[in-house]
Design a protein around this motif. Structure first.
Motif, PDB file in Angstrom:
ATOM      1  N   GLU A   1       3.375   6.745  -6.363  1.00  0.00           N
ATOM      2  CA  GLU A   1       2.149   7.073  -7.082  1.00  0.00           C
ATOM      3  C   GLU A   1       1.878   6.085  -8.224  1.00  0.00           C
ATOM      4  N   ILE A   2       2.939   5.558  -8.839  1.00  0.00           N
ATOM      5  CA  ILE A   2       2.752   4.534  -9.869  1.00  0.00           C
ATOM      6  C   ILE A   2       2.451   3.193  -9.220  1.00  0.00           C
ATOM      7  N   THR A   3       3.144   2.869  -8.145  1.00  0.00           N
ATOM      8  CA  THR A   3       2.923   1.597  -7.456  1.00  0.00           C
ATOM      9  C   THR A   3       1.492   1.470  -6.957  1.00  0.00           C
ATOM     10  N   GLU A   4       0.892   2.579  -6.542  1.00  0.00           N
ATOM     11  CA  GLU A   4      -0.499   2.520  -6.104  1.00  0.00           C
ATOM     12  C   GLU A   4      -1.411   2.080  -7.244  1.00  0.00           C
ATOM     13  N   ARG A   5      -1.143   2.560  -8.460  1.00  0.00           N
ATOM     14  CA  ARG A   5      -1.912   2.110  -9.621  1.00  0.00           C
ATOM     15  C   ARG A   5      -1.643   0.624  -9.895  1.00  0.00           C
ATOM     16  N   LEU A   6      -0.375   0.240  -9.837  1.00  0.00           N
ATOM     17  CA  LEU A   6      -0.003  -1.150 -10.093  1.00  0.00           C
ATOM     18  C   LEU A   6      -0.673  -2.092  -9.100  1.00  0.00           C
TER      19      LEU A   6
ATOM     20  N   HIS B   1      -1.293 -20.631   4.023  1.00  0.00           N
ATOM     21  CA  HIS B   1      -1.968 -21.199   2.860  1.00  0.00           C
ATOM     22  C   HIS B   1      -3.127 -20.333   2.357  1.00  0.00           C
ATOM     23  N   GLN B   2      -3.262 -19.129   2.909  1.00  0.00           N
ATOM     24  CA  GLN B   2      -4.342 -18.242   2.494  1.00  0.00           C
ATOM     25  C   GLN B   2      -3.757 -17.032   1.745  1.00  0.00           C
ATOM     26  N   TYR B   3      -4.637 -16.134   1.311  1.00  0.00           N
ATOM     27  CA  TYR B   3      -4.185 -14.949   0.591  1.00  0.00           C
ATOM     28  C   TYR B   3      -3.131 -14.180   1.388  1.00  0.00           C
ATOM     29  N   SER B   4      -2.162 -13.668   0.692  1.00  0.00           N
ATOM     30  CA  SER B   4      -1.253 -12.710   1.314  1.00  0.00           C
ATOM     31  C   SER B   4      -1.820 -11.310   1.102  1.00  0.00           C
ATOM     32  N   LEU B   5      -1.144 -10.310   1.610  1.00  0.00           N
ATOM     33  CA  LEU B   5      -1.493  -8.937   1.257  1.00  0.00           C
ATOM     34  C   LEU B   5      -1.406  -8.790  -0.265  1.00  0.00           C
ATOM     35  N   THR B   6      -2.241  -7.936  -0.826  1.00  0.00           N
ATOM     36  CA  THR B   6      -2.271  -7.782  -2.277  1.00  0.00           C
ATOM     37  C   THR B   6      -0.899  -7.426  -2.841  1.00  0.00           C
ATOM     38  N   SER B   7      -0.189  -6.535  -2.180  1.00  0.00           N
ATOM     39  CA  SER B   7       1.126  -6.119  -2.669  1.00  0.00           C
ATOM     40  C   SER B   7       2.192  -7.180  -2.469  1.00  0.00           C
TER      41      SER B   7
ATOM     42  N   ARG C   1      21.170  -3.396  -2.582  1.00  0.00           N
ATOM     43  CA  ARG C   1      22.558  -3.807  -2.781  1.00  0.00           C
ATOM     44  C   ARG C   1      22.973  -3.685  -4.239  1.00  0.00           C
ATOM     45  N   PHE C   2      22.088  -4.090  -5.142  1.00  0.00           N
ATOM     46  CA  PHE C   2      22.454  -4.130  -6.560  1.00  0.00           C
ATOM     47  C   PHE C   2      22.136  -2.841  -7.303  1.00  0.00           C
ATOM     48  N   MET C   3      21.076  -2.167  -6.912  1.00  0.00           N
ATOM     49  CA  MET C   3      20.686  -0.950  -7.608  1.00  0.00           C
ATOM     50  C   MET C   3      21.313   0.291  -6.982  1.00  0.00           C
ATOM     51  N   GLY C   4      21.694   0.179  -5.703  1.00  0.00           N
ATOM     52  CA  GLY C   4      22.326   1.308  -5.049  1.00  0.00           C
ATOM     53  C   GLY C   4      21.361   2.412  -4.665  1.00  0.00           C
ATOM     54  N   MET C   5      20.088   2.071  -4.456  1.00  0.00           N
ATOM     55  CA  MET C   5      19.133   3.102  -4.058  1.00  0.00           C
ATOM     56  C   MET C   5      18.161   2.546  -3.030  1.00  0.00           C
ATOM     57  N   GLU C   6      17.692   3.414  -2.159  1.00  0.00           N
ATOM     58  CA  GLU C   6      16.717   3.016  -1.154  1.00  0.00           C
ATOM     59  C   GLU C   6      15.381   2.704  -1.819  1.00  0.00           C
ATOM     60  N   ILE C   7      14.733   1.626  -1.355  1.00  0.00           N
ATOM     61  CA  ILE C   7      13.441   1.218  -1.899  1.00  0.00           C
ATOM     62  C   ILE C   7      12.491   0.989  -0.737  1.00  0.00           C
ATOM     63  N   ASP C   8      11.345   1.623  -0.782  1.00  0.00           N
ATOM     64  CA  ASP C   8      10.353   1.489   0.278  1.00  0.00           C
ATOM     65  C   ASP C   8       9.520   0.236   0.022  1.00  0.00           C
ATOM     66  N   PRO C   9       9.650  -0.790   0.870  1.00  0.00           N
ATOM     67  CA  PRO C   9       8.912  -2.038   0.606  1.00  0.00           C
ATOM     68  C   PRO C   9       7.404  -1.870   0.717  1.00  0.00           C
ATOM     69  N   GLU C  10       6.954  -0.880   1.426  1.00  0.00           N
ATOM     70  CA  GLU C  10       5.518  -0.656   1.601  1.00  0.00           C
ATOM     71  C   GLU C  10       4.911   0.081   0.412  1.00  0.00           C
ATOM     72  N   LYS C  11       5.638   1.055  -0.128  1.00  0.00           N
ATOM     73  CA  LYS C  11       5.044   1.955  -1.118  1.00  0.00           C
ATOM     74  C   LYS C  11       5.587   1.799  -2.531  1.00  0.00           C
ATOM     75  N   GLU C  12       6.648   0.984  -2.722  1.00  0.00           N
ATOM     76  CA  GLU C  12       7.283   0.955  -4.040  1.00  0.00           C
ATOM     77  C   GLU C  12       7.420  -0.441  -4.646  1.00  0.00           C
ATOM     78  N   ILE C  13       6.892  -1.466  -3.990  1.00  0.00           N
ATOM     79  CA  ILE C  13       7.022  -2.845  -4.482  1.00  0.00           C
ATOM     80  C   ILE C  13       5.667  -3.520  -4.540  1.00  0.00           C
ATOM     81  N   VAL C  14       5.432  -4.262  -5.624  1.00  0.00           N
ATOM     82  CA  VAL C  14       4.304  -5.187  -5.711  1.00  0.00           C
ATOM     83  C   VAL C  14       4.857  -6.544  -6.145  1.00  0.00           C
ATOM     84  N   ILE C  15       4.527  -7.591  -5.398  1.00  0.00           N
ATOM     85  CA  ILE C  15       4.904  -8.958  -5.765  1.00  0.00           C
ATOM     86  C   ILE C  15       3.828  -9.501  -6.708  1.00  0.00           C
ATOM     87  N   THR C  16       4.248 -10.034  -7.839  1.00  0.00           N
ATOM     88  CA  THR C  16       3.321 -10.395  -8.909  1.00  0.00           C
ATOM     89  C   THR C  16       3.393 -11.881  -9.247  1.00  0.00           C
ATOM     90  N   CYS C  17       2.461 -12.326 -10.074  1.00  0.00           N
ATOM     91  CA  CYS C  17       2.475 -13.703 -10.574  1.00  0.00           C
ATOM     92  C   CYS C  17       3.422 -13.775 -11.765  1.00  0.00           C
TER      93      CYS C  17
END
Length: 387
Positions: free
Chosen positions: A249-254, A57-63, A78-94
């Motif tokens: 490098e873009i995800t870090e800005r995001l 019930h508290q804050y999650s990690l920012t990303s 599975r759908f895009m057919g490319m490897e995605i780094d969950p640590e460096k390439e994804i941000v979960i948003t509102c």
């Protein structure tokens, strides 16, 4: 007192909120606002109930919580057919709304030009303006909603820094072909630009059309911020869970922008949606079967009544041609449609940069009984709406 900001002055009230209020006033069948009335997957709801007894019930990690990022990375691989780094390439948003705003803020400086295809979802121009940028509108021409390549290149020749791509398109349901996307990619590469995608309808594409993720095209991954949400796929628009996928490098800005905008998306809802992300292919097959049937039901009903409409290739909207009714204003038409006929729609002018006043949008992400009630009321439209 000193004046408020010029940027905020340029923003208009949302036509969606206006039409929802009109529908409520007249007890109209609401086919206006773009949310489904399907139930979310049972596994998601069960997980949400269980989470009330857990310590999340508290804050999650920012990303975003790591487990949702890992699940999302696996699902999109599975759908895009490319490897995605969950640590460096994804941000979960509102929601996808914040994802698109973050993407604009990461790319657009004051004075920058941003290409927006018209018709378009209203946030694209608003986001650009709020960043101090200038939208450059390129029309999609019916009935195929194709674009003029020369006119698009003119926008890049004039210095466009980015392009916002909604695929499938809201409101017209266009699914861009691979050839069209490759043409865009070639211009983006030659003119050193970025692409911000809105792919929230990625799993609602009707045969024989196919969705192509722009980031998977040659040379585009490093130039693309892929924005989407879980709202439409899992019928949870009120949960406001979206995401961005972009190079590190873009995800870090995001991530930094996201931290100062909202800190994080709702922690329990991030955790609850994970069973949906882990669903196998049968879930997406069934989702498409359901929407294909809904599309057929509404379009055939409109044909029986004699209402002219487009043929959406994806998403869950259809544009109706109201030109024969003699209205100069599509807003006035939609207000009268709710008051006299009892059906809620969205004026098409809210989606077009061009002076389009003869189209309205209906949403068919509704139960059959809801659409049948709307069609029953629309059967009398010719007698009630002529001017």
């Amino acid at each position: 007192m000193r004046k408020l900001s010029d940027r905020s002055l340029t923003l208009q009230d949302s036509i969606f909120a206006h039409m929802t209020a009109v529908c409520s006033r007249y007890d109209a069948v609401n086919l206006s606002q773009g949310f489904p009335d399907l139930d979310p997957p049972a596994e998601i709801l069960a997980r949400l109930r269980a989470l009330t007894e857990e310590n999340c019930h508290q804050y999650s990690l920012t990303s975003g919580a790591m487990d949702i990022r890992e699940a999302l990375a696996a699902k999109q691989k599975r759908f895009m057919g490319m490897e995605i780094d969950p640590e460096k390439e994804i941000v979960i948003t509102c929601g996808g709304t914040e994802a698109l705003m973050m993407a604009a803020m990461a790319v657009v400086d004051p004075g920058d030009k941003v290409v927006v295809f018209s018709p378009f979802y209203e946030n694209y121009s608003a986001n650009t303006i709020l960043c101090g940028g200038e939208p450059v509108f390129i029309p999609l021409t019916p009935p195929t909603y194709s674009f003029d390549p020369e006119r698009l290149e003119d926008a890049f020749r004039a210095g466009a820094k980015a392009l916002i791509l909604c695929n499938p398109n809201n409101p017209c349901g266009k699914v861009f072909t691979r050839e069209e996307l490759l043409l865009i990619a070639d211009l983006v590469r030659r003119y050193d630009a970025y692409v911000i995608t809105d792919e929230c309808y990625e799993h609602i594409v009707y045969a024989p059309y196919e969705h192509v993720y722009f980031a998977t095209l040659p040379g585009m991954r490093e130039r693309t911020i892929s924005c989407s949400s879980l709202s439409k796929t899992y019928s949870i628009t009120g949960w406001r869970i979206g995401y961005t996928i972009a190079p590190p490098e873009i995800t870090e800005r995001l991530r930094k922008i996201h931290e100062f905008l909202t800190v994080c998306a709702a922690t329990p809802l991030q955790e609850a949606v994970i069973p949906g992300l882990l669903a196998d292919q049968s879930y997406y097959d069934e989702l498409l079967r359901i929407y294909t049937a809904k599309r057929r039901f509404l379009l055939e009903g409109l044909d029986d009544i004699g209402i002219v409409h487009n043929d959406p290739h994806g998403a869950f909207y259809v544009l109706l041609d109201i030109g024969k009714y003699g209205y100069e204003s599509d807003v006035a038409f939609c207000e009268d449609l709710a008051a006299k006929v009892g059906v809620g729609a969205v004026p098409g002018s809210g989606f077009f940069r061009e002076p389009v006043n003869h189209l309205i949008r209906l949403n068919f992400a509704k139960r059959e009984e809801t659409m049948r009630a709307a069609l029953d009321r629309l059967a009398g439209i010719d007698k009630m709406m002529r001017r």
